[in-house]
Design an enzyme around this catalytic site. Structure first.
Site, PDB file in Angstrom:
ATOM      1  NE  ARG A 178      10.253 121.934  23.764  1.00  0.00           N
ATOM      2  CZ  ARG A 178       9.046 121.282  24.230  1.00  0.00           C
ATOM      3  NH1 ARG A 178       8.342 121.873  25.281  1.00  0.00           N
ATOM      4  NH2 ARG A 178       8.701 120.299  23.656  1.00  0.00           N
ATOM      5  CG  HIS A 185       8.493 120.931  30.942  1.00  0.00           C
ATOM      6  ND1 HIS A 185       9.675 120.966  29.923  1.00  0.00           N
ATOM      7  CD2 HIS A 185       7.507 120.602  30.069  1.00  0.00           C
ATOM      8  CE1 HIS A 185       8.984 120.941  28.657  1.00  0.00           C
ATOM      9  NE2 HIS A 185       7.614 120.570  28.721  1.00  0.00           N
TER      10      HIS A 185
HETATM   11  P1  NDP Z   1       1.291 124.210  16.683  1.00  0.00           P
HETATM   12  O1  NDP Z   1       2.346 123.772  15.803  1.00  0.00           O
HETATM   13  O2  NDP Z   1      -0.090 123.749  16.740  1.00  0.00           O
HETATM   14  O3  NDP Z   1       1.035 125.853  16.844  1.00  0.00           O
HETATM   15  C1  NDP Z   1       2.326 126.752  16.634  1.00  0.00           C
HETATM   16  C2  NDP Z   1       1.797 128.053  16.374  1.00  0.00           C
HETATM   17  O4  NDP Z   1       3.010 128.893  16.496  1.00  0.00           O
HETATM   18  C3  NDP Z   1       1.073 128.464  14.969  1.00  0.00           C
HETATM   19  O5  NDP Z   1       0.157 129.416  15.402  1.00  0.00           O
HETATM   20  C4  NDP Z   1       2.193 129.418  14.391  1.00  0.00           C
HETATM   21  O6  NDP Z   1       1.874 130.250  13.402  1.00  0.00           O
HETATM   22  C5  NDP Z   1       2.896 129.742  15.459  1.00  0.00           C
HETATM   23  N1  NDP Z   1       4.388 130.270  14.983  1.00  0.00           N
HETATM   24  C6  NDP Z   1       5.268 129.337  14.586  1.00  0.00           C
HETATM   25  N2  NDP Z   1       6.504 129.958  14.189  1.00  0.00           N
HETATM   26  C7  NDP Z   1       5.964 131.492  14.184  1.00  0.00           C
HETATM   27  C8  NDP Z   1       6.956 132.504  14.023  1.00  0.00           C
HETATM   28  N3  NDP Z   1       8.171 132.472  13.329  1.00  0.00           N
HETATM   29  N4  NDP Z   1       6.092 133.804  14.261  1.00  0.00           N
HETATM   30  C9  NDP Z   1       5.019 133.798  14.804  1.00  0.00           C
HETATM   31  N5  NDP Z   1       4.285 132.765  14.938  1.00  0.00           N
HETATM   32  C10 NDP Z   1       4.811 131.502  14.880  1.00  0.00           C
HETATM   33  O7  NDP Z   1       2.007 124.283  18.161  1.00  0.00           O
HETATM   34  P2  NDP Z   1       1.058 123.554  19.474  1.00  0.00           P
HETATM   35  O8  NDP Z   1       0.107 124.651  19.888  1.00  0.00           O
HETATM   36  O9  NDP Z   1       0.712 122.134  19.573  1.00  0.00           O
HETATM   37  O10 NDP Z   1       2.293 123.650  20.604  1.00  0.00           O
HETATM   38  C11 NDP Z   1       3.143 124.880  20.875  1.00  0.00           C
HETATM   39  C12 NDP Z   1       4.136 124.509  21.662  1.00  0.00           C
HETATM   40  O11 NDP Z   1       3.931 124.193  23.108  1.00  0.00           O
HETATM   41  C13 NDP Z   1       5.078 123.243  21.451  1.00  0.00           C
HETATM   42  O12 NDP Z   1       6.003 123.391  20.065  1.00  0.00           O
HETATM   43  C14 NDP Z   1       5.850 122.979  22.670  1.00  0.00           C
HETATM   44  O13 NDP Z   1       7.277 123.503  22.694  1.00  0.00           O
HETATM   45  C15 NDP Z   1       4.945 123.696  23.875  1.00  0.00           C
HETATM   46  N6  NDP Z   1       4.439 122.503  24.790  1.00  0.00           N
HETATM   47  C16 NDP Z   1       4.812 122.771  26.242  1.00  0.00           C
HETATM   48  C17 NDP Z   1       4.304 121.924  27.359  1.00  0.00           C
HETATM   49  C18 NDP Z   1       4.467 122.035  28.428  1.00  0.00           C
HETATM   50  O14 NDP Z   1       4.111 121.254  29.446  1.00  0.00           O
HETATM   51  N7  NDP Z   1       5.119 123.201  28.855  1.00  0.00           N
HETATM   52  C19 NDP Z   1       3.236 121.137  26.754  1.00  0.00           C
HETATM   53  C20 NDP Z   1       3.179 121.010  25.220  1.00  0.00           C
HETATM   54  C21 NDP Z   1       3.663 121.801  24.383  1.00  0.00           C
HETATM   55  P3  NDP Z   1       0.657 129.841  12.139  1.00  0.00           P
HETATM   56  O15 NDP Z   1      -0.612 129.585  12.748  1.00  0.00           O
HETATM   57  O16 NDP Z   1       0.583 131.066  11.209  1.00  0.00           O
HETATM   58  O17 NDP Z   1       1.668 128.670  11.704  1.00  0.00           O
HETATM   59  C1  OXD Z   2       5.576 118.847  24.836  1.00  0.00           C
HETATM   60  C2  OXD Z   2       5.971 119.046  26.259  1.00  0.00           C
HETATM   61  O1  OXD Z   2       6.154 119.400  23.963  1.00  0.00           O
HETATM   62  O2  OXD Z   2       5.688 118.380  27.145  1.00  0.00           O
HETATM   63  O3  OXD Z   2       4.358 118.179  24.795  1.00  0.00           O
HETATM   64  O4  OXD Z   2       6.840 119.773  26.214  1.00  0.00           O
END
Ligand code: NDP
Ligand code: OXD
Length: 309
Positions: free
Chosen positions: A224, A272
């Site tokens: 993000r 994006h």
């Molecule tokens: P998940 O919820 O599956 O994974 C989140 C990861 O982030 C986990 O490993 C978690 O740690 C870690 N995390 C969360 N908070 C912290 C913190 N404070 N410090 C360190 N690590 C942290 O998310 P996804 O993999 O499904 O998606 C990630 C993001 O990708 C989405 O939230 C979205 O914003 C973005 N996205 C972007 C897209 C694009 O087209 N650009 C498309 C899809 C998604 P732990 O394993 O320890 O819980």
């Molecule tokens: C998502 C994105 O969160 O597209 O899936 O950013």
């Protein structure tokens, strides 16, 4: 009872058709206009207007059209106990893996430098270390970060990840929590951000983080825009501390035409698109969750609202 689709930026007709196919016989509505709020059982939403979900008193869950849920959790009127469900979709995961691998390889193989050389008509080899000496660090090892890591390890990169909760990880070095951040950054040549946007992760890509990276590191943000302190990135690139950045997400989207990122020679911008939700695939996942909910079972991807992901 109805299923309400709420998004001002997604193709409404395509979504309505995909949801109708995935949920035959269901009453699928698009947009809040003219609907009796009490008749809505589930909402499928992207950036719902503030207060829109609070106006649906019998709502059982809201499904995000994407993996991120920051656009739903940011609504101050969001009903306190409403389950918020993120999208877990193999198609989305595959796209993100492609995009991350493509860009890590691009930085690894010095493609931004070759592009600059081409612009000058320069035929010159740039030394590139073997993948095993290239330290790639992934922030966030969830559904998307985990899949990207699995793909990257097959190239032999020296992998590390930064997460919230410590656990064994066979693919590389795992760093956890605030105390793990500095050491994680210090060993990372190519940094990939795949964190959810929460109160804890907002602004995590800042001047402090860039100073902690080795000189010449590259930064890839596909999570993000709120993770990045934009002025700090520009300063780190101008000082030569960072070599390059690739950005798919921005604080302000679409990225406004006068924004300096558009024309910065060390920044690559994509709009994006790292992983784009495809209605047909996502509707199948949402339908499966609706069936789970009605059967009284847990829904896949229900977020912990206190943690924010
Ligand atoms: P998940 O919820 O599956 O994974 C989140 C990861 O982030 C986990 O490993 C978690 O740690 C870690 N995390 C969360 N908070 C912290 C913190 N404070 N410090 C360190 N690590 C942290 O998310 P996804 O993999 O499904 O998606 C990630 C993001 O990708 C989405 O939230 C979205 O914003 C973005 N996205 C972007 C897209 C694009 O087209 N650009 C498309 C899809 C998604 P732990 O394993 O320890 O819980
Ligand atoms: C998502 C994105 O969160 O597209 O899936 O950013």
């Amino acid at each position: 009872m109805a299923i309400l689709f709420l998004s001002e930026t997604d193709p409404v007709d395509e979504w309505a058709a995909a949801l109708a196919r995935a949920l035959p016989g269901e009453d699928v509505r698009t947009g809040p206009a003219g609907i009796d709020g009490a008749s809505v059982e589930f909402a499928v939403a992207w950036r719902p207007p503030a207060g829109a979900l609070a106006a649906l008193p019998n709502l059982r869950a809201v499904f995000s059209l994407g993996a991120g849920v920051d656009h739903v959790l940011g609504d101050p009127g969001l009903p306190a106990n409403l389950p918020v469900v993120r999208l877990i979709d193999p198609d989305l995961t595959r796209q993100m893996t492609e995009w991350v691998v493509m860009n890590v390889l691009r930085h690894h193989r010095a493609m931004p430098d070759y592009a600059a050389q081409q612009a000058e008509g320069l035929w010159r080899e740039i030394a590139v270390p073997p993948a095993r000496e290239r330290r790639v660090g992934i922030m966030g090892l969830g559904v998307l970060g985990g899949a990207a890591a699995t793909a990257l390890v097959s190239f032999g990169f020296a992998l590390a990840a930064w997460v919230r909760s410590r656990r064994p990880w066979p693919l590389g070095e795992l760093f956890a929590g605030q105390e793990g951040l500095g050491p994680f950054l210090a060993r990372t040549d190519i940094l990939v951000c795949l964190l959810p946007l929460t109160a804890e992760t907002r602004g995590v890509l800042d001047g402090w983080a860039f100073a902690a990276l080795p000189p010449g590191a590259a930064v890839i943000n596909t999570a993000r825009g709120g993770h990045l302190v934009e002025a700090d990135l520009i300063a780190a690139l101008e000082s030569g501390k960072l070599s390059a950045a690739t950005l798919d997400v921005f604080a302000d989207e679409p990225l406004p035409p006068p924004h300096p990122f558009w024309r910065h020679p060390r920044i690559t911008v994509t709009p994006h698109v790292a992983a784009v939700t495809r209605p047909e695939c996502a509707a199948r996942e949402i339908a499966a969750n609706i069936r789970r909910c009605r059967a009284g079972g847990p829904m896949r991807g229900t977020v912990d609202r206190r943690r924010g992901y």
